[in-house]
Design an enzyme around this catalytic site. Structure first.
Site, PDB file in Angstrom:
ATOM      1  N   CYS A   1     -12.450   2.366   1.666  1.00 20.79           N
ATOM      2  CA  CYS A   1     -13.026   2.152  -0.365  1.00 20.79           C
ATOM      3  C   CYS A   1     -14.447   2.935  -0.612  1.00 20.79           C
ATOM      4  O   CYS A   1     -14.663   2.871  -1.745  1.00 20.79           O
ATOM      5  CB  CYS A   1     -13.524   0.687  -0.753  1.00 20.79           C
ATOM      6  SG  CYS A   1     -12.026   0.013   0.141  1.00 20.79           S
TER       7      CYS A   1
ATOM      8  N   ASN B   1      -6.634  -2.562  -5.497  1.00 24.41           N
ATOM      9  CA  ASN B   1      -7.824  -1.873  -5.257  1.00 24.41           C
ATOM     10  C   ASN B   1      -7.338  -1.069  -4.214  1.00 24.41           C
ATOM     11  O   ASN B   1      -6.399  -0.803  -3.507  1.00 24.41           O
ATOM     12  CB  ASN B   1      -8.180  -3.124  -3.584  1.00 24.41           C
ATOM     13  CG  ASN B   1      -9.662  -1.914  -3.116  1.00 24.41           C
ATOM     14  OD1 ASN B   1      -9.874  -1.427  -3.139  1.00 24.41           O
ATOM     15  ND2 ASN B   1     -10.531  -2.592  -2.348  1.00 24.41           N
TER      16      ASN B   1
ATOM     17  N   HIS C   1     -17.638  -0.523  -6.831  1.00 25.73           N
ATOM     18  CA  HIS C   1     -16.258  -0.738  -7.124  1.00 25.73           C
ATOM     19  C   HIS C   1     -15.442  -1.688  -6.735  1.00 25.73           C
ATOM     20  O   HIS C   1     -16.637  -2.707  -5.969  1.00 25.73           O
ATOM     21  CB  HIS C   1     -15.663  -0.015  -5.488  1.00 25.73           C
ATOM     22  CG  HIS C   1     -14.285  -0.694  -4.213  1.00 25.73           C
ATOM     23  ND1 HIS C   1     -13.823   0.636  -4.998  1.00 25.73           N
ATOM     24  CD2 HIS C   1     -14.148  -0.724  -3.972  1.00 25.73           C
ATOM     25  CE1 HIS C   1     -12.431  -0.699  -4.072  1.00 25.73           C
ATOM     26  NE2 HIS C   1     -13.434  -1.305  -3.270  1.00 25.73           N
TER      27      HIS C   1
ATOM     28  N   PHE D   1      -4.179  -3.890  -1.685  1.00 25.50           N
ATOM     29  CA  PHE D   1      -3.745  -2.744  -1.901  1.00 25.50           C
ATOM     30  C   PHE D   1      -3.071  -1.777  -2.675  1.00 25.50           C
ATOM     31  O   PHE D   1      -1.726  -2.895  -2.448  1.00 25.50           O
ATOM     32  CB  PHE D   1      -4.277  -1.879  -0.854  1.00 25.50           C
ATOM     33  CG  PHE D   1      -5.419  -1.967   0.391  1.00 25.50           C
ATOM     34  CD1 PHE D   1      -6.753  -2.258  -0.575  1.00 25.50           C
ATOM     35  CD2 PHE D   1      -5.623  -1.915   1.246  1.00 25.50           C
ATOM     36  CE1 PHE D   1      -7.837  -3.034   0.714  1.00 25.50           C
ATOM     37  CE2 PHE D   1      -6.285  -2.387   2.669  1.00 25.50           C
ATOM     38  CZ  PHE D   1      -7.801  -2.578   1.603  1.00 25.50           C
TER      39      PHE D   1
END
Length: 398
Positions: free
Chosen positions: A166, A344, A311, A218
């Site tokens: 990430c 994500n 993030h 994800f």
């Protein structure tokens, strides 16, 4: 005794000065893209067990349904569809890599083309290309394909980052800052592209809460940015990139961890990761950016005086970080919006967040009072395997 043909130090200094830009690097344009296939998070547990032909693993269904409710995600986008999965039920590593090799450059080019169009100059003016992905494992890769897809010049300087997790987007922007400031006239295109087909797998009997997190969190996407120092009259800086850092937290090599195996990319993401991040984030920021921050804010740092491009990881991660930094809830609204709308997207996510921060500053209607839209200074943060923390001090251009 100096050689008769040695270059005087003053001349070397002049050469060096001529090579470097005069000012700080800045983000000049941003572009994002997602595949068309979208699955609402509320439907995903049933979808996941159906497409992986795993309905018989009834003991895992409640755990996975709980996981899908926790991250604060409402929908995710995927390149892989039910039809594609049905056509390749074994989904070998070779099959996954072939899918990525074909699809990643196209998605990356879509985001990059939007950034170039917003920038207003031609693709041939790009001097450096930085490409990140956690999906591919082939060369030549997406960076080479982008040269022809976008019409970049043949001598563009390419840098490819693989398996940075990430933190990949933040790392790529840090590299772009260095390239732009140390190469006069450089125009750097950063592209982060993620396809979770390399991570996607069906559940197995031994799965636990931790081993299934990646399947619930994800999503696919690509983010791109143009970075340059000393912008010309045609270019409009969005965020000045003031200072950047990277730190690896000691004794955290075990979380998160990822490796490429016969079944694709396997992630080990502990449920305790948000707590770990919250415990070290303030010290990391003060160690990395403290001197610059105290200079620009004029004394003791109040984190609420800054805007934030974090993030998100997950909703739980944002909740912990917000409490650790004593942030008003609206300070992380851009990150919450991105993780809610897209999940994500690994390295690409931070570029989506930066774009959302930009959008809220340009069009504050509906962003909420006290959202930090008028703050001049801000911080961008990315997290990755290691446990690695990437941080950058930003200055919003007027």
């Amino acid at each position: 005794m100096a050689s008769s043909n040695s270059i005087p130090a003053s001349t070397l200094g002049e050469i060096r000065a001529a090579q470097r830009a005069d000012g700080l690097a800045a983000v000049l344009a941003i572009g994002t893209a997602n595949p068309p296939h979208c699955v609402p998070q509320g439907d995903y547990p049933d979808y996941y067990f159906r497409v992986t032909q795993s309905d018989h693993l009834t003991h895992l269904k409640p755990t996975f349904a709980k996981l899908c409710r926790i991250p604060g995600v409402e929908r995710r986008f995927f390149y892989h569809t039910e039809e594609l999965l049905s056509a390749q039920p074994d989904m070998s590593l070779e099959a996954r890599l072939e899918i990525v090799a074909a699809a990643a450059p196209e998605l990356a080019a879509s985001a990059a083309a939007k950034a170039i169009a917003e920038w207003g100059r031609t693709a041939a003016d790009i001097t450096h290309l930085v490409v990140t992905t956690n999906a591919g494992a082939h060369a030549p890769g997406t960076d080479v394909r982008l040269v022809s897809l976008l019409g970049l010049r043949h001598d563009v300087c390419r840098t490819a980052l693989q398996l940075n997790g990430c933190a990949a987007g933040s790392a790529a922007l840090r590299l772009a800052k260095d390239f732009a400031e140390n190469n006069r006239g450089a125009r750097v295109l950063v592209v982060c592209v993620e396809l979770t087909v390399a991570v996607f797998r069906g559940p197995v009997e031994s799965d636990t809460f931790d081993t299934l997190i990646s399947q619930a969190l994800f999503g696919d996407g690509a983010g791109a940015a143009i970075v340059a120092a000393d912008p010309d009259a045609r270019e409009r800086p969005l965020f000045n990139m003031v200072a950047a850092s990277q730190a690896v937290i000691p004794d955290t090599e075990h979380v998160p961890r990822m490796h490429l195996g016969s079944g694709g990319i396997d992630w080990n993401i502990s449920n305790g990761l948000p707590r770990l991040a919250a415990g070290i984030i303030e010290r990391c920021l003060l160690d990395a950016l403290g001197d610059q921050l105290t200079t620009v804010v004029g004394g003791v740092v109040d984190w609420n005086d800054l805007f934030w491009a974090v993030h998100p990881g997950s909703g739980g991660m944002l909740e912990r970080i917000g409490k650790a930094l004593r942030l008003a809830p609206e300070k992380l609204a851009a990150s919450r919006t991105v993780v809610r709308e897209y999940g994500n997207m690994l390295g690409a996510t931070v570029i989506f967040v930066l774009d959302e921060v930009r959008r809220r500053r340009i069009n504050p209607e509906g962003a909420g009072a006290g959202a930090g839209l008028n703050e001049e200074w801000g911080v961008m943060i990315g997290f990755g395997p290691g446990f690695t923390v990437e941080a950058m001090l930003l200055h919003a251009a007027t």
